[in-house]
Design an enzyme around this catalytic site. Sequence first.
Site, PDB file in Angstrom:
ATOM      1  N   SER A 144      39.356  55.258  -4.037  1.00  0.00           N
ATOM      2  CA  SER A 144      38.576  55.691  -5.425  1.00  0.00           C
ATOM      3  C   SER A 144      37.314  55.061  -5.322  1.00  0.00           C
ATOM      4  O   SER A 144      36.686  54.318  -4.462  1.00  0.00           O
ATOM      5  CB  SER A 144      39.162  54.722  -6.468  1.00  0.00           C
ATOM      6  N   TYR A 157      40.846  45.935  -9.836  1.00  0.00           N
ATOM      7  CA  TYR A 157      41.215  47.140  -9.201  1.00  0.00           C
ATOM      8  C   TYR A 157      40.439  47.456  -8.323  1.00  0.00           C
ATOM      9  O   TYR A 157      40.673  47.904  -7.046  1.00  0.00           O
ATOM     10  CB  TYR A 157      41.275  48.071 -10.450  1.00  0.00           C
TER      11      TYR A 157
END
Length: 251
Positions: A144, A157
């Site tokens: 990501s 995250y």
Amino acid sequence: MKDAFGTPQSLLVLGGTSDIALATARRLIARRTRTVWLAGRPSPELEAAAAHLRGLGADTHTVAFDALAPESHEAGLGKIFAEGDIDMVLLAFGVLGDQAGDERDPLAATRVAQTNYTGAVSAGLVCARALQAQGHGSLVVLSSVAGERARRSNFIYGSSKAGLDAFAQGLGDALHGTGVHVMVVRPGFVRTRMTAGLPEAPLATTPEAVATAIELGLRRRSETVWVPGALRLVMSVLRHAPRSVFRRLPM
């Protein structure tokens, strides 16, 4: 084995209910992929995903897999490779977590890290060793852009994805020359069930767009894929921004 265009004929998905993974499977099945393994926690959703892919013409199987049970990875994934060569492994599992709540609950934050990072390290190493033993194949890792630089709004995250990204890049270097291809995919905000209800970030994309980028990356044997491509420049600017400036950004 992959065909002359680099399309895998067999696919193993770790995270078998992932929207991005299923979009990728559909795209590959429309080409030449004929055997698909969906690995995930047993659920009606996993079985429904498998039934859908069977309807598209793929010989699709489900297998129990839990990122939080690394002690089971070697035996469970080993059984899949024992059935025959796997041309592509798509590591697509992960959780977003709840940043505000997880900051107050260290155990919840730890589960995010264990799922996104340590579970991926375990499964990634097991699959990499199996691919190396068969002498070919691609390991595609969904990272990501959040891992490029941890932001205060999602640093739990983001830090787990940063670890995953670094692991996958190092693994790719370690496997260079063995016949195994490792590709890291860095999407931005993707419109999926996981992000439903969240404010949309600039350059938001779809699972289908990520799937298209993955297929193109496989054909080119890319090592890193950004989705959309413009994020490469955007994240380079953010990564090199002075910390005093970065802290003022609404992120």
